[in-house]
Write a protein that holds these residues in place. Structure first.
Motif, PDB file in Angstrom:
ATOM      1  N   ASP A  85     -40.403  34.358  56.494  1.00  7.28           N
ATOM      2  CA  ASP A  85     -41.626  34.517  55.715  1.00  7.28           C
ATOM      3  C   ASP A  85     -41.338  35.174  54.361  1.00  7.28           C
ATOM      4  O   ASP A  85     -42.232  35.421  53.570  1.00  7.28           O
ATOM      5  CB  ASP A  85     -42.700  35.299  56.475  1.00  7.28           C
ATOM      6  N   THR A  86     -40.048  35.454  54.105  1.00  5.24           N
ATOM      7  CA  THR A  86     -39.638  36.145  52.883  1.00  5.24           C
ATOM      8  C   THR A  86     -38.357  35.506  52.367  1.00  5.24           C
ATOM      9  O   THR A  86     -37.478  35.159  53.161  1.00  5.24           O
ATOM     10  CB  THR A  86     -39.388  37.641  53.177  1.00  5.24           C
ATOM     11  N   PRO A  89     -38.220  24.068  57.673  1.00  2.51           N
ATOM     12  CA  PRO A  89     -39.148  23.528  56.668  1.00  2.51           C
ATOM     13  C   PRO A  89     -39.530  24.536  55.591  1.00  2.51           C
ATOM     14  O   PRO A  89     -39.798  24.155  54.455  1.00  2.51           O
ATOM     15  CB  PRO A  89     -40.356  23.100  57.493  1.00  2.51           C
ATOM     16  N   GLU A  90     -39.522  25.811  55.931  1.00  2.00           N
ATOM     17  CA  GLU A  90     -39.919  26.819  54.952  1.00  2.00           C
ATOM     18  C   GLU A  90     -38.886  27.014  53.850  1.00  2.00           C
ATOM     19  O   GLU A  90     -39.170  27.638  52.830  1.00  2.00           O
ATOM     20  CB  GLU A  90     -40.224  28.163  55.641  1.00  2.00           C
ATOM     21  N   THR A  91     -37.676  26.460  54.029  1.00  3.05           N
ATOM     22  CA  THR A  91     -36.637  26.615  53.008  1.00  3.05           C
ATOM     23  C   THR A  91     -36.678  25.515  51.956  1.00  3.05           C
ATOM     24  O   THR A  91     -35.927  25.572  50.987  1.00  3.05           O
ATOM     25  CB  THR A  91     -35.232  26.659  53.646  1.00  3.05           C
ATOM     26  N   LEU A  92     -37.542  24.558  52.132  1.00  2.00           N
ATOM     27  CA  LEU A  92     -37.699  23.508  51.119  1.00  2.00           C
ATOM     28  C   LEU A  92     -38.560  24.046  49.986  1.00  2.00           C
ATOM     29  O   LEU A  92     -39.600  24.663  50.226  1.00  2.00           O
ATOM     30  CB  LEU A  92     -38.371  22.273  51.722  1.00  2.00           C
ATOM     31  N   PRO A  93     -38.147  23.817  48.740  1.00  2.00           N
ATOM     32  CA  PRO A  93     -38.990  24.251  47.630  1.00  2.00           C
ATOM     33  C   PRO A  93     -40.299  23.462  47.598  1.00  2.00           C
ATOM     34  O   PRO A  93     -40.379  22.341  48.116  1.00  2.00           O
ATOM     35  CB  PRO A  93     -38.137  23.977  46.399  1.00  2.00           C
ATOM     36  N   ASP A 125     -42.257  29.489  40.733  1.00  2.00           N
ATOM     37  CA  ASP A 125     -42.227  29.962  42.119  1.00  2.00           C
ATOM     38  C   ASP A 125     -41.947  28.775  43.027  1.00  2.00           C
ATOM     39  O   ASP A 125     -42.859  28.044  43.408  1.00  2.00           O
ATOM     40  CB  ASP A 125     -43.538  30.639  42.516  1.00  2.00           C
ATOM     41  N   ALA A 126     -40.687  28.583  43.350  1.00  2.00           N
ATOM     42  CA  ALA A 126     -40.292  27.443  44.191  1.00  2.00           C
ATOM     43  C   ALA A 126     -40.748  27.603  45.633  1.00  2.00           C
ATOM     44  O   ALA A 126     -40.813  26.633  46.377  1.00  2.00           O
ATOM     45  CB  ALA A 126     -38.781  27.259  44.150  1.00  2.00           C
ATOM     46  N   TYR A 127     -41.083  28.839  46.021  1.00  2.00           N
ATOM     47  CA  TYR A 127     -41.431  29.113  47.426  1.00  2.00           C
ATOM     48  C   TYR A 127     -42.759  29.860  47.519  1.00  2.00           C
ATOM     49  O   TYR A 127     -42.813  30.988  48.015  1.00  2.00           O
ATOM     50  CB  TYR A 127     -40.306  29.913  48.092  1.00  2.00           C
ATOM     51  N   PRO A 128     -43.874  29.255  47.081  1.00  2.00           N
ATOM     52  CA  PRO A 128     -45.160  29.952  47.125  1.00  2.00           C
ATOM     53  C   PRO A 128     -45.659  30.219  48.544  1.00  2.00           C
ATOM     54  O   PRO A 128     -46.552  31.041  48.736  1.00  2.00           O
ATOM     55  CB  PRO A 128     -46.103  29.005  46.372  1.00  2.00           C
ATOM     56  N   HIS A 129     -45.077  29.561  49.521  1.00  2.00           N
ATOM     57  CA  HIS A 129     -45.436  29.741  50.916  1.00  2.00           C
ATOM     58  C   HIS A 129     -44.687  30.930  51.551  1.00  2.00           C
ATOM     59  O   HIS A 129     -44.881  31.221  52.728  1.00  2.00           O
ATOM     60  CB  HIS A 129     -45.161  28.453  51.695  1.00  2.00           C
ATOM     61  N   LEU A 130     -43.813  31.602  50.782  1.00  2.00           N
ATOM     62  CA  LEU A 130     -43.050  32.763  51.257  1.00  2.00           C
ATOM     63  C   LEU A 130     -43.271  33.942  50.307  1.00  2.00           C
ATOM     64  O   LEU A 130     -43.608  33.747  49.136  1.00  2.00           O
ATOM     65  CB  LEU A 130     -41.548  32.440  51.297  1.00  2.00           C
ATOM     66  N   ARG A 131     -43.045  35.158  50.808  1.00  2.00           N
ATOM     67  CA  ARG A 131     -42.979  36.316  49.914  1.00  2.00           C
ATOM     68  C   ARG A 131     -41.669  36.171  49.145  1.00  2.00           C
ATOM     69  O   ARG A 131     -40.606  36.055  49.756  1.00  2.00           O
ATOM     70  CB  ARG A 131     -42.989  37.618  50.723  1.00  2.00           C
ATOM     71  N   HIS A 132     -41.752  36.168  47.834  1.00  2.00           N
ATOM     72  CA  HIS A 132     -40.616  35.786  46.992  1.00  2.00           C
ATOM     73  C   HIS A 132     -40.190  36.973  46.130  1.00  2.00           C
ATOM     74  O   HIS A 132     -40.968  37.482  45.328  1.00  2.00           O
ATOM     75  CB  HIS A 132     -41.054  34.612  46.111  1.00  2.00           C
TER      76      HIS A 132
END
Length: 196
Positions: free
Chosen positions: A67-68, A46-50, A86-93
């Motif tokens: 997480d990154t 799920p974390e790979t979904l933008p 930022d397509a992935y604000p839930h991850l360190r990008h």
């Protein structure tokens, strides 16, 4: 030590995008996102979904794997072209670029130094796994540090395009062991390989 995973969609003949580098899942793309494919990602990655997809699907799970996220400049541009900084604000990008001098988003760190050095630094830190989203040039640069491949193989060939790895010079074979596989009813396969 954290794991660097190249989790990427590919054709049967090893291309992650067409020759123009456009979004292969977009309206003119060749990857078909079927309901079973999407359900598999929501359940297992799920974390790979933008962020826009997470919002549309009601996905709030943080995920257990990453997480990154590491992203090349051209891959990042696909999001920018869609108005997403930022397509992935839930991850360190992290975005790797020699041309982008300032980040368009305060939460996205632009890295202009050696990708290998940065990847090694991140792998030595505490945390969950590190996801390499692409593109091919960044994957080529990080080739020695990739611990795992998760290939989302679509049942399509395109004959030419952007390969899984680009920008590498010379041959450097690396052995991987298949550690997981799921074949979906729609024909796509999720194949997991760990560095031997």
């Amino acid at each position: 030590m954290r794991t660097l995973t190249y989790y990427v969609a590919t054709t049967l003949d090893g291309y992650i995008a067409g020759p123009d580098g456009g979004d292969p899942t977009g309206p003119d793309g060749f990857f078909t996102v079927t309901p079973d494919y999407l359900e598999h990602i929501v359940t297992h990655y799920p974390e790979t979904l933008p962020a826009p997809a997470r919002a549309a699907l009601g996905v709030t799970a943080s995920g257990t794997r990453f997480d990154t996220v590491l992203e090349g400049r051209r891959s990042y541009q696909l999001g920018l072209d869609a108005g997403i900084t930022d397509a992935y604000p839930h991850l360190r990008h992290y975005v790797f670029s020699r041309t982008l001098t300032k980040s368009p988003d305060a939460a996205v760190e632009v890295v202009s130094t050696d990708p290998l050095e940065k990847a090694r630094e991140l792998k030595a830190q505490d945390g969950k796994g590190i996801w390499l989203v692409g593109g091919a040039e960044l994957a080529g640069a990080l080739y020695p540090e990739i611990d795992e491949l998760v290939l989302k193989v679509s049942p399509v060939t395109i004959g030419a395009g952007i390969p899984l790895f680009a920008g590498k010079s010379g041959t450097n074979p690396r052995a991987f062991t298949m550690t997981g596989h799921t074949v979906l009813p729609g024909g796509a396969a999720f194949l997991t390989y760990t560095r031997a």
